[in-house]
Motif scaffolding. Structure first.
Motif, mmCIF file in Angstrom:
data_model
loop_
_atom_site.group_PDB
_atom_site.id
_atom_site.type_symbol
_atom_site.label_atom_id
_atom_site.label_comp_id
_atom_site.label_asym_id
_atom_site.label_seq_id
_atom_site.Cartn_x
_atom_site.Cartn_y
_atom_site.Cartn_z
ATOM 1 N N SER A 135 0.830 -1.205 0.000
ATOM 2 C CA SER A 135 0.000 0.000 0.000
ATOM 3 C C SER A 135 0.860 1.249 0.000
ATOM 4 C CB SER A 135 -0.935 0.022 1.228
ATOM 5 O OG SER A 135 -0.174 0.102 2.431
ATOM 6 N N ILE A 136 0.295 2.306 -0.543
ATOM 7 C CA ILE A 136 0.901 3.639 -0.561
ATOM 8 C C ILE A 136 -0.159 4.606 -0.058
ATOM 9 C CG2 ILE A 136 1.777 5.471 -2.082
ATOM 10 C CD1 ILE A 136 2.847 3.167 -3.907
ATOM 11 N N ASP A 137 0.246 5.596 0.725
ATOM 12 C CA ASP A 137 -0.736 6.487 1.343
ATOM 13 C C ASP A 137 -1.131 7.657 0.443
ATOM 14 O OD1 ASP A 137 -0.828 5.232 4.074
ATOM 15 O OD2 ASP A 137 1.302 5.686 3.946
ATOM 16 N N ILE A 138 -0.143 8.288 -0.171
ATOM 17 C CA ILE A 138 -0.392 9.501 -0.959
ATOM 18 C C ILE A 138 0.228 9.331 -2.342
ATOM 19 C CG2 ILE A 138 -0.044 12.002 -1.119
ATOM 20 C CD1 ILE A 138 0.437 11.991 1.956
ATOM 21 N N LEU A 139 -0.541 9.654 -3.388
ATOM 22 C CA LEU A 139 -0.016 9.668 -4.752
ATOM 23 C C LEU A 139 -0.060 11.094 -5.284
ATOM 24 C CD1 LEU A 139 -1.331 6.618 -6.846
ATOM 25 C CD2 LEU A 139 1.023 7.120 -6.147
ATOM 26 N N TYR A 140 1.084 11.573 -5.738
ATOM 27 C CA TYR A 140 1.182 12.894 -6.359
ATOM 28 C C TYR A 140 1.378 12.755 -7.865
ATOM 29 C CZ TYR A 140 2.446 14.764 -1.674
ATOM 30 O OH TYR A 140 2.478 15.131 -0.358
ATOM 31 N N VAL A 141 0.751 13.629 -8.633
ATOM 32 C CA VAL A 141 1.080 13.789 -10.044
ATOM 33 C C VAL A 141 2.373 14.591 -10.111
ATOM 34 C CG1 VAL A 141 0.335 14.738 -12.264
ATOM 35 C CG2 VAL A 141 -1.360 13.749 -10.688
ATOM 36 N N HIS A 142 3.400 14.026 -10.753
ATOM 37 C CA HIS A 142 4.748 14.586 -10.652
ATOM 38 C C HIS A 142 5.091 15.473 -11.841
ATOM 39 C CE1 HIS A 142 9.210 13.650 -9.427
ATOM 40 N NE2 HIS A 142 8.811 14.844 -9.035
ATOM 41 N N ASP A 143 5.525 16.682 -11.555
ATOM 42 C CA ASP A 143 6.169 17.568 -12.536
ATOM 43 C C ASP A 143 5.366 17.771 -13.812
ATOM 44 O OD1 ASP A 143 8.324 18.125 -10.949
ATOM 45 O OD2 ASP A 143 9.666 16.664 -11.880
ATOM 46 N N ILE A 144 4.057 17.942 -13.686
ATOM 47 C CA ILE A 144 3.312 18.393 -14.846
ATOM 48 C C ILE A 144 3.353 19.919 -14.831
ATOM 49 C CG2 ILE A 144 1.012 18.479 -13.766
ATOM 50 C CD1 ILE A 144 0.024 17.126 -16.465
ATOM 51 N N GLY A 145 3.406 20.530 -16.002
ATOM 52 C CA GLY A 145 3.515 21.986 -16.058
ATOM 53 C C GLY A 145 4.504 22.413 -17.127
ATOM 54 N N THR A 146 4.422 23.668 -17.512
ATOM 55 C CA THR A 146 5.252 24.174 -18.601
ATOM 56 C C THR A 146 6.725 24.273 -18.227
ATOM 57 O OG1 THR A 146 4.748 26.456 -17.948
ATOM 58 C CG2 THR A 146 3.336 25.449 -19.628
ATOM 59 N N ALA A 147 7.024 24.414 -16.940
ATOM 60 C CA ALA A 147 8.430 24.510 -16.533
ATOM 61 C C ALA A 147 9.191 23.236 -16.878
ATOM 62 C CB ALA A 147 8.536 24.791 -15.035
ATOM 63 N N THR A 148 8.518 22.100 -16.809
ATOM 64 C CA THR A 148 9.144 20.818 -17.121
ATOM 65 C C THR A 148 9.036 20.475 -18.600
ATOM 66 O OG1 THR A 148 8.685 19.965 -14.900
ATOM 67 C CG2 THR A 148 9.155 18.334 -16.613
ATOM 68 N N HIS A 149 7.867 20.719 -19.185
ATOM 69 C CA HIS A 149 7.570 20.161 -20.504
ATOM 70 C C HIS A 149 7.526 21.181 -21.632
ATOM 71 C CE1 HIS A 149 6.634 16.448 -18.429
ATOM 72 N NE2 HIS A 149 5.753 17.075 -17.677
ATOM 73 N N GLY A 150 7.482 22.479 -21.308
ATOM 74 C CA GLY A 150 7.233 23.465 -22.354
ATOM 75 C C GLY A 150 5.748 23.552 -22.652
ATOM 76 N N VAL A 151 5.334 24.600 -23.317
ATOM 77 C CA VAL A 151 3.901 24.860 -23.514
ATOM 78 C C VAL A 151 3.244 23.785 -24.365
ATOM 79 C CG1 VAL A 151 2.211 26.467 -24.467
ATOM 80 C CG2 VAL A 151 4.173 27.345 -23.184
ATOM 81 N N GLU A 152 3.811 23.483 -25.520
ATOM 82 C CA GLU A 152 3.152 22.570 -26.455
ATOM 83 C C GLU A 152 3.042 21.155 -25.898
ATOM 84 O OE1 GLU A 152 3.654 20.932 -31.064
ATOM 85 O OE2 GLU A 152 4.807 22.676 -30.366
ATOM 86 N N ALA A 153 4.147 20.619 -25.403
ATOM 87 C CA ALA A 153 4.113 19.263 -24.854
ATOM 88 C C ALA A 153 3.224 19.189 -23.624
ATOM 89 C CB ALA A 153 5.532 18.800 -24.508
ATOM 90 N N ASN A 154 3.239 20.240 -22.797
ATOM 91 C CA ASN A 154 2.422 20.206 -21.593
ATOM 92 C C ASN A 154 0.933 20.206 -21.919
ATOM 93 O OD1 ASN A 154 2.467 20.322 -18.545
ATOM 94 N ND2 ASN A 154 1.155 22.082 -19.001
ATOM 95 N N ASN A 155 0.549 20.902 -22.969
ATOM 96 C CA ASN A 155 -0.866 20.895 -23.364
ATOM 97 C C ASN A 155 -1.337 19.472 -23.632
ATOM 98 O OD1 ASN A 155 -1.136 23.649 -23.131
ATOM 99 N ND2 ASN A 155 -0.771 24.060 -25.306
ATOM 100 N N MET A 156 -0.509 18.691 -24.317
ATOM 101 C CA MET A 156 -0.863 17.305 -24.618
ATOM 102 C C MET A 156 -0.903 16.461 -23.340
ATOM 103 S SD MET A 156 1.217 14.535 -26.933
ATOM 104 C CE MET A 156 2.497 14.399 -25.664
ATOM 105 N N LEU A 157 0.092 16.633 -22.484
ATOM 106 C CA LEU A 157 0.149 15.846 -21.263
ATOM 107 C C LEU A 157 -0.961 16.245 -20.290
ATOM 108 C CD1 LEU A 157 4.024 15.846 -20.822
ATOM 109 C CD2 LEU A 157 2.596 13.931 -21.564
ATOM 110 N N TRP A 158 -1.282 17.533 -20.263
ATOM 111 C CA TRP A 158 -2.379 17.982 -19.400
ATOM 112 C C TRP A 158 -3.700 17.363 -19.844
ATOM 113 C CZ3 TRP A 158 -2.359 20.277 -14.824
ATOM 114 C CH2 TRP A 158 -3.581 20.723 -14.320
ATOM 115 N N GLN A 159 -3.868 17.211 -21.144
ATOM 116 C CA GLN A 159 -5.082 16.571 -21.650
ATOM 117 C C GLN A 159 -5.154 15.117 -21.184
ATOM 118 O OE1 GLN A 159 -7.668 17.968 -22.942
ATOM 119 N NE2 GLN A 159 -8.761 16.025 -23.159
ATOM 120 N N GLN A 160 -4.003 14.443 -21.116
ATOM 121 C CA GLN A 160 -3.989 13.080 -20.583
ATOM 122 C C GLN A 160 -4.498 13.055 -19.138
ATOM 123 O OE1 GLN A 160 0.019 11.597 -20.866
ATOM 124 N NE2 GLN A 160 -0.167 11.029 -23.041
#
Length: 338
Positions: A135-160
């Motif tokens: 078991s795991i207690d807390i799950l975080y979505v890691h490093d989504i955002g333009t700082a990591t992925h850039g605007v274009e790639a982040n738009n696609m990943l955010w849609q996921q």
């Protein structure tokens, strides 16, 4: 000897964590190697000292941190509240073709970003395997955002995330497999966007609510208070500048930052308080902050952090910083706001 730490509730869940935790990134050997026995000893030492919150992620050492943390937790699972992260899947790669990034001796994997429903579910199962726990207690979505992925790639990943990843997290939480969901990032703006997707329990925000920088104060922290969400503050030393280093946000600190740190340190000296002690304890003056998460590399480094933690900070230190304009207007401090 174990100390008695204050515990704070994670959002509106039943989880309660100590106000000081242990971050697992440094243990995986970022920029310089950390021997495996030393990493495991640091995790054990944290639990022995009374800390009950441990954070790790698949990214850290490309699986190494989860293995090392799991080695200790398998015999002491009842002692700890544990978080890990989703958004990166690890795929085997030959060492000569591997992108090691800043990791000195990572496991032989490359990372593949995937925030989809299936990606989140697979990441969760993979983490259980690496940790060797049920078991795991807390799950975080890691490093989504333009700082990591850039605007274009982040738009696609955010849609996921929006079309499936968030639903996967909700299903895991609603079924009781995990207790809390959130995001773990370095930019607070993406957390405001996440709040539009639905309800979250806790956000791990690195470097944006510290003694040096309170840019997340409004609207992010104020919105967390309104919605009953908690904040874990990562990077309380702003990647080194608040413990005598020269780096801020993992790069050489600009002159304006260096000047502000000197001004803050002058106030700390006035009250005979080490700057790192003030930096470590400052975030907890905000009521939505449930934990501060430094990343020591050894039991000795952890002991230094615990010494800073034990130092009593006079209220006058905070009010003096506020009076000199060194804290953002509206920052909660004992006895009022800046």
């Amino acid at each position: 000897m174990a100390r008695t730490f204050e515990k704070r509730r994670v959002g509106q869940t039943s989880l309660e964590i100590t106000t000081l935790g242990l971050g697992g990134a440094s243990l995986a050997g970022i920029f310089s190697a950390v021997p495996a026995d030393q990493a495991r000893a640091t995790v054990s030492h944290a639990l022995d000292a009374g800390l009950n919150y441990l954070d790790t992620a698949p990214q850290y050492g490309l699986g190494r941190s989860e293995h090392l943390v799991g080695d200790v937790l398998r015999t002491r699972r009842a002692d700890a509240v544990m978080s890990t992260k989703v958004g990166r899947l690890l795929k085997p790669v030959s060492p000569e073709n591997q992108d090691k990034g800043a990791w000195v001796d990572p496991l032989p994997f490359d990372q593949l970003y995937d925030y989809s429903y299936d990606g989140v579910m697979r990441s969760f199962e993979d983490s259980l395997q690496r940790l060797g726990v049920s078991s795991i207690d807390i799950l975080y979505v890691h490093d989504i955002g333009t700082a990591t992925h850039g605007v274009e790639a982040n738009n696609m990943l955010w849609q996921q995330l929006a079309s499936g990843g968030y639903r996967a997290l909700r299903e895991l939480r609603d079924s009781g497999v995990i207790s809390a969901i959130g995001l773990g990032v370095n930019e607070w703006e993406v957390l405001m966007e996440a709040m539009a997707l639905g309800d979250w329990d806790v956000f791990l925000l690195a470097g944006r609510y510290t003694l040096l920088e309170q840019t997340s104060l409004s609207p992010f922290m104020t919105t967390c208070a309104e919605r009953g969400a908690s904040v874990v503050v990562g990077g309380p030393f702003n990647s080194g500048i608040l413990v005598g280093g020269a780096t801020f946000n993992y790069a050489k600190a600009p002159e304006a930052i260096v000047a502000k740190v000197k001004a803050i340190e002058a106030v700390c000296k006035e009250f005979n308080v080490p700057l790192p002690a003030a930096a470590l304890q400052f975030p907890l003056t905000h009521p939505v902050v449930c934990n501060v998460l430094p990343g020591p590399r050894s039991p000795a480094e952890l002991d230094g952090i615990l010494d800073w933690w034990d130092i009593k900070i006079p209220t006058e230190l905070w009010t003096t910083l506020a009076a000199k304009g060194l804290l953002a207007v509206g920052t909660p401090i004992p006895g009022g706001t800046a």
